[in-house]
Every structure is written in C-alpha cells, then in structure tokens.
Design an enzyme around this catalytic site. Structure first.
Site, mmCIF file in Angstrom:
data_model
loop_
_atom_site.group_PDB
_atom_site.id
_atom_site.type_symbol
_atom_site.label_atom_id
_atom_site.label_comp_id
_atom_site.label_asym_id
_atom_site.label_seq_id
_atom_site.Cartn_x
_atom_site.Cartn_y
_atom_site.Cartn_z
ATOM 1 N N SER A 61 0.827 -1.204 0.000
ATOM 2 C CA SER A 61 0.000 0.000 0.000
ATOM 3 C C SER A 61 0.861 1.253 0.000
ATOM 4 O O SER A 61 2.071 1.206 0.234
ATOM 5 C CB SER A 61 -0.908 0.016 1.235
ATOM 6 O OG SER A 61 -0.129 0.228 2.406
ATOM 7 N N LYS A 62 0.211 2.382 -0.243
ATOM 8 C CA LYS A 62 0.897 3.673 -0.188
ATOM 9 C C LYS A 62 1.506 3.893 1.188
ATOM 10 O O LYS A 62 2.601 4.445 1.319
ATOM 11 C CB LYS A 62 -0.072 4.802 -0.530
ATOM 12 C CG LYS A 62 0.539 6.197 -0.398
ATOM 13 C CD LYS A 62 -0.494 7.269 -0.654
ATOM 14 C CE LYS A 62 0.093 8.664 -0.474
ATOM 15 N NZ LYS A 62 0.550 8.904 0.913
ATOM 16 N N ARG A 63 0.802 3.458 2.208
ATOM 17 C CA ARG A 63 1.295 3.626 3.581
ATOM 18 C C ARG A 63 2.639 2.918 3.767
ATOM 19 O O ARG A 63 3.542 3.420 4.439
ATOM 20 C CB ARG A 63 0.265 3.089 4.574
ATOM 21 C CG ARG A 63 0.574 3.426 6.024
ATOM 22 C CD ARG A 63 -0.523 2.937 6.952
ATOM 23 N NE ARG A 63 -1.781 3.642 6.704
ATOM 24 C CZ ARG A 63 -2.838 3.113 6.101
ATOM 25 N NH1 ARG A 63 -2.790 1.869 5.656
ATOM 26 N NH2 ARG A 63 -3.944 3.798 5.921
#
Length: 532
Positions: free
Chosen positions: A275-277
C-alpha cells in the site's frame, strides 16, 4: 474458428494508478502483443461517487510512460485511439458514455428469469441485517432471504410495477440459482468450483443514477468488444461464479473469454497487500508517477524519483512471473517474446525496494554517455551550473562548463550511480569546490606529517610539464610518491580531502586533470589558509 486475441485493461479513475495496476496492464499488453492481438484500455467510470478529477489522465500518462500503449481506447487527451485497420468499431471506451446500453441488458435478464427488481431501502436492509445478526446469523441477500424482502419476486405484480414508476431508488439484482455448483477454469489457478448457496444476489443496475455495477458492465462490454481473455487482479476471483452465470444467462457461453486472476503485490515483509502507507513508511513509491491529491498531499512516483521506465517495467514483470531461467533483464520487446501466463505464480509477489534500485542501476549502466549527459544537464542547471555546447576550459568562478566536460565526468562515474541524480552526489566537487570537509576524514588524514607530504605532491603536480592528462600524469605521480617512500594511501587521501572534501572520490589524476591546474592550485591555497 480461432478468434483474434483481444484483451483489455479497465481501470477506474478513483485515484492514482497503483503499481499493481500497472503490472496488470503490462501482463495484458504482453499477452496480446505475443499473439499479434489487440490491447484495449477501457475506463470503468460508473462509480460516480468515487470519481477523482485528473485520475483518468494520470492513468493514461502513466501507461504511456511505461510504453504500454493501447491499440484501442482513450488517449491522454480524452480522444479515441486511432487503429491502423479499423476506426473504433467498439467505441466509446468510457462506461459512462455507454450508459444507455446497460439497462436493456439488465431488463433482458429480468425477462428471462435470471434477475429481478429490488425495492429495499438502505434502512430496510440495515434493519434486516441487524435482526439476523442479533439471532447469530449472517445476512445474505439470496434465495434464503429474498422472499422476505421487497422485490418483484416477493410482491404482487401490480404492486412492484407501481413501484417501478413511483420510485427512483430501485435496483436490478441477479437471481442466484439455488444449490448449484459452478465449475470454472482459470488460466493461472486451474479448475475452481463454487456452490451458489454461498453467493448473494448482486446488484447489476441502479435506477438512481441509471448506471450498471461492475458485474453487469464488464460482462456486456467484454462481450461487445470481443474480449478473448480477461486478465485481472485476484480481488475479482470471488466474482467469477457470478460472471460465469451471467455469460450463461445471456447465451454467450461460446464467446465467453478465458479468465486469469493475478496474485497480489505484497509488502516487503510479505504480510499483506502493498500500500501507499508502506511506501511512505519505508521510503519508496508505489505509484508510477507523482500524484498530488485535492488536499495538496504529494505521493512519490517512480518517474520523479529518477527511475527509467524500462527498469520499472522490468521490475514489474518479474513481480509474479519468471522466464524459467536465471535471466532478469528484459526489454519490453524481449518480454513480449518470453512472457507466458503459465509461468505467472499463484502466490503473492513480495516487493523489494533494493531490487527496484538494482534494476535501475543495471539500466543506467547500459545507457550511452551522451544520453546520460542530456539527462544530467537539467540536474546541473538546477544547482546553478551553466552548460554550454562550445568547448571551453572549466570556469569555476562563473560556474560555466562545456557539455564535453560533463560527458567526461559522466563516463568516469556512470558505474558508481543508481540514478542520474546520484551523479551530483558522487562528483559535485568537479563543478564547485568543497566549502566544508568530512570531520572524521579530516581528523584521520589531516595530520602534519601527511599534510606536509601532500603539499610537496601538489607542487609536483603543478610543476608537471608533460601533457596534463590522466594517462600522462598517473604513472609519474605514483612513481614520485613511491620513490620518496611516502605512504601512498595517507598522502593521496590527504590530497583528495583537500580537493573533494572527503577521503572518497575519483583518483587524484582524474580529478586534477579534469579541474585543471588553476583550480587545483586555488583549492590547495584554500586548504593552506584553512589550516593556518
């Protein structure tokens, strides 16, 4: 009769395109090109509530940067892509522009007994769900519950027909058959069987916005666009039974595409979807291009981080596929030749940020010095350096250098860099004199016995009468130091510290012949004044 291969990548413009989405597009593209088929881009923009302005343009620009160019679809300017043989027989390629098609197909299913009208409000469904949960049961809208809900199967015909005219919030749901085993084949996962009693009656069409859900729209569009294979992410695998049944309900089983569901891209530790996180936390991009959201928050992109598109594509290709041997570097053309769905893995592919950098380093090594110089010049200009085409001696005071001078530097440091921007970090001292020095290096090498010898070596270099090139200077310089029985490493590192600001860097002969005697003398004078 064998049909021409036609595959599609159908993203939703609900935000930036994740690198997993680019991989799906790439695998579709490779599959089509290997078979002499067509690669189509179709924009699935029926989710009006999640639509993000600019997302469609981002998707097309990202794919173009990667070289994944469609034979049919929508281009960056919103225009239909021209094809060589036909003029868009399947256009338009945005589902929002095809909305007039879908209602008739949904109602065709109702008329055939494969779907029904549903009038339950969100509040009514919420209440039913709460009621069943309180009894320890899970609510599923299917054959066990549908007759107790408000739909055209449970209500008198006169009542539900009146609701069709008076209400604008009804839907059309698929009528999932009872206790039937749906037998399916996946090109990656093999044979799959699912009992319909575990499935719900999915919404196919909504009267509120007169738009289909993904389930109806993708089946209708794939049929009308003559898609032969659907290669998509594994998140759609649970929907495969419904899609099989829809093809059957429409009577399209003979032209039904084959399906292949790709595994997820996983976090570096392998625990969950990338994910972007994860990228923000660990310091790497998960999007092909930089993205700025409505709040002004910037998400990093591979392009802006300095990756070559070829390296990014090669990286993605190897995340979930292997050629069957030890080879790792492939051009897009070579990938087309080597790719096969049979060698796509079923399990998730773990992302490795260091491997991504390795790919870029390998591609940087293959670039010509001239190409890298052109890429490096904007970096230099951003640092206040002026580059001129004409040959001239380096002008350190005016920060003006010739393109030939830059090329000589690039040639020397190309093997040391991972990104073009690294050239500045590796050898900025060849454009500007160091204003400070690495403290631990200075403490180690700037001792009086080393410094005194280094000054004598500097005098030797300044008095050298031969051709002032690395090849002419390097041998005599080393011989001068050895003949005096001076410690080569200590003397050279002390001298390099004065020229570079650190004990690491290019060889002394490389540095002094590049910057010239005048700049060399100026830097040595600066050191003398600093130490005194």
């Amino acid at each position: 009769m064998t049909r021409k291969t036609r595959v599609r990548f159908a993203p939703s413009p609900t935000g930036p395109l994740h690198m997993g989405g680019v991989r799906t597009a790439l695998y579709n593209y490779l599959f089509a090109k290997q078979r002499g088929g067509d690669f189509i881009i179709r924009i699935e923009d029926t989710d009006s509530q999640r639509f993000v302005p600019g997302a469609e343009k981002y998707i097309i620009e990202a794919l173009n940067w990667c070289g994944i160019v469609p034979d049919e679809g929508v281009d960056q300017n919103g225009q239909v892509v021209e094809t060589a043989s036909e003029r868009h027989p399947h256009a338009p390629y945005r589902q929002s522009q095809r909305k007039s098609l879908y209602r008739s197909y949904a109602e065709q299913l109702v008329e055939g007994g494969f779907a029904y009208y549903a009038f339950d409000t969100a509040e009514e469904l919420g209440a039913k769900r709460a009621e069943m949960e309180s009894a320890g049961e899970t609510f599923i809208y299917n054959q066990t519950t549908r007759m107790g809900l408000r739909n055209s199967l449970s209500l008198p015909e006169s009542e539900w027909k009146a609701l069709l005219d008076s209400r604008t919030d009804w839907t059309i749901r698929f009528k999932m058959p009872e206790n039937r085993v749906v037998k399916m084949d996946d090109l990656i996962r093999g044979h799959v069987e699912v009992n319909t009693d575990t499935l719900d009656d999915k919404v196919l069409w909504k009267r509120a916005d007169e738009l289909p859900t993904y389930h109806l729209a993708n089946i209708v569009d794939d049929h009308l666009m003559e898609i032969t294979e659907v290669i998509r992410g594994e998140e759609w695998l649970p929907s495969l039974p419904l899609h099989y049944l829809l093809y059957e309900a429409f009577g399209w089983t003979e032209t039904q595409p084959r399906f292949a569901h790709l595994s997820l891209l996983l976090k570096p530790d392998g625990k969950g979807k990338l994910s972007k996180r994860d990228g923000d936390r660990l310091g790497f991009p998960v999007f092909p291009l930089q993205w700025v959201n409505a709040e002004g928050e910037v998400s990093r992109g591979y392009r802006e981080d300095g990756y070559f598109p070829e390296a990014f594509v090669n990286l993605l290709a190897m995340l979930g596929w292997n050629p069957g041997d030890d080879r790792e570097l492939f051009s897009l053309e070579e990938l087309v030749e080597a790719f096969s769905l049979e060698r796509v893995v079923k399990s998730g592919a773990r992302f490795n940020a260091d491997k991504a950098k390795w790919f870029n380093k390998e591609y940087l090594r293959t670039k010509s010095v001239a190409e890298l110089t052109e890429l490096y010049i904007p970096v230099l200009q951003s640092k206040g350096i002026t580059i001129v085409k004409e040959a001239q001696a380096p002008d350190f005071a005016g920060k003006t250098f010739s393109q030939d001078y830059v090329e000589r530097i690039v040639k020397l440091i190309q093997e040391r860099a991972t990104f073009v921007a690294d050239f500045w970090d590796i050898a900025s001292y060849l454009f500007i004199a160091p204003a400070s020095f690495v403290e631990k290096d200075a403490a180690k090498f700037w001792k009086e016995e080393n410094y005194t010898l280094a000054l004598q070596v500097a005098d030797f270099i300044l008095g050298f009468e031969g051709e002032f090139t690395k090849e002419s200077l390097e041998g005599p310089l080393e011989e001068y130091i050895r003949s005096n029985e001076w410690p080569m490493g200590k003397v050279m590192n002390c001298l390099r510290l004065a020229l570079v600001g650190a004990s690491s860097g290019l060889g002394i002969a490389d540095i002094v012949t590049l910057i010239g005697k005048e700049e060399f003398a100026r830097r040595m004078e600066f050191i003398k004044s600093t130490l005194n």
